[in-house]
Design an enzyme around this catalytic site. Structure first.
Site, PDB file in Angstrom:
ATOM      1  N   GLU A  81      30.422  50.757  39.117  1.00  9.15           N
ATOM      2  CA  GLU A  81      32.036  50.549  39.996  1.00  9.15           C
ATOM      3  C   GLU A  81      31.930  49.529  40.030  1.00  9.15           C
ATOM      4  O   GLU A  81      30.920  48.515  41.165  1.00  9.15           O
ATOM      5  CB  GLU A  81      32.134  51.107  41.064  1.00  9.15           C
ATOM      6  CG  GLU A  81      33.135  51.311  42.118  1.00  9.15           C
ATOM      7  CD  GLU A  81      34.638  51.843  41.227  1.00  9.15           C
ATOM      8  OE1 GLU A  81      35.215  50.872  39.688  1.00  9.15           O
ATOM      9  OE2 GLU A  81      35.227  52.451  41.462  1.00  9.15           O
ATOM     10  N   ASP A  82      33.277  48.650  40.450  1.00 10.44           N
ATOM     11  CA  ASP A  82      33.713  47.419  40.858  1.00 10.44           C
ATOM     12  C   ASP A  82      33.580  47.638  42.619  1.00 10.44           C
ATOM     13  O   ASP A  82      32.515  46.276  43.304  1.00 10.44           O
ATOM     14  CB  ASP A  82      34.699  46.917  40.486  1.00 10.44           C
ATOM     15  CG  ASP A  82      35.759  47.272  40.689  1.00 10.44           C
ATOM     16  OD1 ASP A  82      35.722  48.907  40.990  1.00 10.44           O
ATOM     17  OD2 ASP A  82      37.328  46.755  39.938  1.00 10.44           O
TER      18      ASP A  82
ATOM     19  N   ASP B 111      36.859  51.128  47.991  1.00 12.21           N
ATOM     20  CA  ASP B 111      37.600  51.111  49.243  1.00 12.21           C
ATOM     21  C   ASP B 111      37.963  52.464  49.588  1.00 12.21           C
ATOM     22  O   ASP B 111      37.603  52.360  50.517  1.00 12.21           O
ATOM     23  CB  ASP B 111      38.766  50.203  48.012  1.00 12.21           C
ATOM     24  CG  ASP B 111      39.732  49.578  49.207  1.00 12.21           C
ATOM     25  OD1 ASP B 111      39.951  49.464  50.281  1.00 12.21           O
ATOM     26  OD2 ASP B 111      41.287  49.736  48.443  1.00 12.21           O
TER      27      ASP B 111
HETATM   28  P1  IMP Z   1      39.599  53.964  46.271  1.00 14.30           P
HETATM   29  O1  IMP Z   1      39.844  54.769  44.879  1.00 14.30           O
HETATM   30  O2  IMP Z   1      40.891  53.480  47.253  1.00 14.30           O
HETATM   31  O3  IMP Z   1      37.830  53.784  46.326  1.00 14.30           O
HETATM   32  O4  IMP Z   1      39.612  52.187  44.854  1.00 14.30           O
HETATM   33  C1  IMP Z   1      39.133  52.404  43.759  1.00 14.30           C
HETATM   34  C2  IMP Z   1      39.446  51.098  43.068  1.00 14.30           C
HETATM   35  O5  IMP Z   1      40.484  50.313  43.927  1.00 14.30           O
HETATM   36  C3  IMP Z   1      38.716  50.170  42.358  1.00 14.30           C
HETATM   37  O6  IMP Z   1      38.009  50.200  41.360  1.00 14.30           O
HETATM   38  C4  IMP Z   1      39.389  48.834  42.071  1.00 14.30           C
HETATM   39  O7  IMP Z   1      40.101  49.088  40.719  1.00 14.30           O
HETATM   40  C5  IMP Z   1      40.952  49.145  43.350  1.00 14.30           C
HETATM   41  N1  IMP Z   1      40.773  47.588  44.763  1.00 14.30           N
HETATM   42  C6  IMP Z   1      40.226  48.302  46.177  1.00 14.30           C
HETATM   43  N2  IMP Z   1      40.132  47.555  46.509  1.00 14.30           N
HETATM   44  C7  IMP Z   1      39.970  46.244  45.601  1.00 14.30           C
HETATM   45  C8  IMP Z   1      40.029  45.102  45.929  1.00 14.30           C
HETATM   46  O8  IMP Z   1      39.955  44.623  46.897  1.00 14.30           O
HETATM   47  N3  IMP Z   1      40.584  44.200  44.550  1.00 14.30           N
HETATM   48  C9  IMP Z   1      40.827  44.467  43.472  1.00 14.30           C
HETATM   49  N4  IMP Z   1      40.444  45.426  43.099  1.00 14.30           N
HETATM   50  C10 IMP Z   1      40.641  46.560  44.482  1.00 14.30           C
END
Ligand code: IMP
Ligand code: MG
Length: 183
Positions: free
Chosen positions: A108-109, A112
């Site tokens: 995963e990149d 968050d």
């Molecule tokens: P989560 O489900 O909230 O953990 O979101 C994860 C996804 O949101 C990641 O795979 C990213 O595609 C996107 N994302 C969350 N934070 C960032 C950021 O700082 N920059 C770019 N994409 C983000």
């Protein structure tokens, strides 16, 4: 770092701080590859990149893994508002891809809220892999919703919106060789 970056890739957009230089990323990705190579001595290892954000990281990472692997991709789609993910994540994958009995490393990149990964891990674990682990290039450590450990973390990231090296803002900036903060 510097107040404003002169880079023709940016087209005058407001990216004003480099958080991770290309060289810093490259050396950390090579360390991760060595760690992963050492940790999986036997068995089939399938490296599963989560699109689109992991595409550059995955491409660099797999070239530092010095054991046999296979590579595949997953797409997660979530239905929610524009700014927050709803947690209703579903997975688009190649149904021919066999997960049962294989070591799976989900790449995963950035972590968050952790919602996307938690949901994907739930969906992947029912397919009876031999092992299932997460590798994230960046981890903000604010993930209240993450019910699984992240075994490999590239960098502990600031709680800022980061772009570049695969990460986007409205599909822009994915091609930056460094990671920059929009704040
Ligand atoms: P989560 O489900 O909230 O953990 O979101 C994860 C996804 O949101 C990641 O795979 C990213 O595609 C996107 N994302 C969350 N934070 C960032 C950021 O700082 N920059 C770019 N994409 C983000
Ligand atoms: Mg994204």
């Amino acid at each position: 770092m510097s107040a404003s970056i002169a880079d023709p890739r940016l087209d005058g957009r407001a990216v004003n701080r480099i958080a991770y230089e290309a060289e810093t990323i490259a050396s950390r990705v090579s360390e991760l590859g060595a760690e992963i190579s050492a940790d999986y001595p036997d068995g089939d290892l399938l490296v599963l990149g989560l699109l689109k954000g992991s595409f550059i990281f995955l491409g660099d990472l797999v070239r530092h893994i010095t054991r046999p692997i296979q590579v595949d991709f997953l797409v997660a789609s979530s239905y929610g508002s524009d700014t927050t993910s709803s947690g209703d994540v579903h997975m688009v994958y190649d149904p021919e891809t066999v997960l049962e009995g294989r070591h799976i490393l989900l790449v995963e990149d950035i972590v968050d809220s952790g919602r996307t990964l938690s949901r994907l891990m739930d969906l992947l674990s029912v397919r009876r892999p031999r092992s299932l682990a997460i590798c994230a290039l960046l981890h903000k450590h604010i993930a209240e919703h993450l019910r699984y450990p992240v075994r490999y973390v590239g960098f502990d990231a600031p709680n800022e919106f980061l772009v570049g090296y695969g990460l986007d803002h409205a599909e822009n900036f994915r091609h930056l060789p460094y990671i920059a903060s929009l704040q």
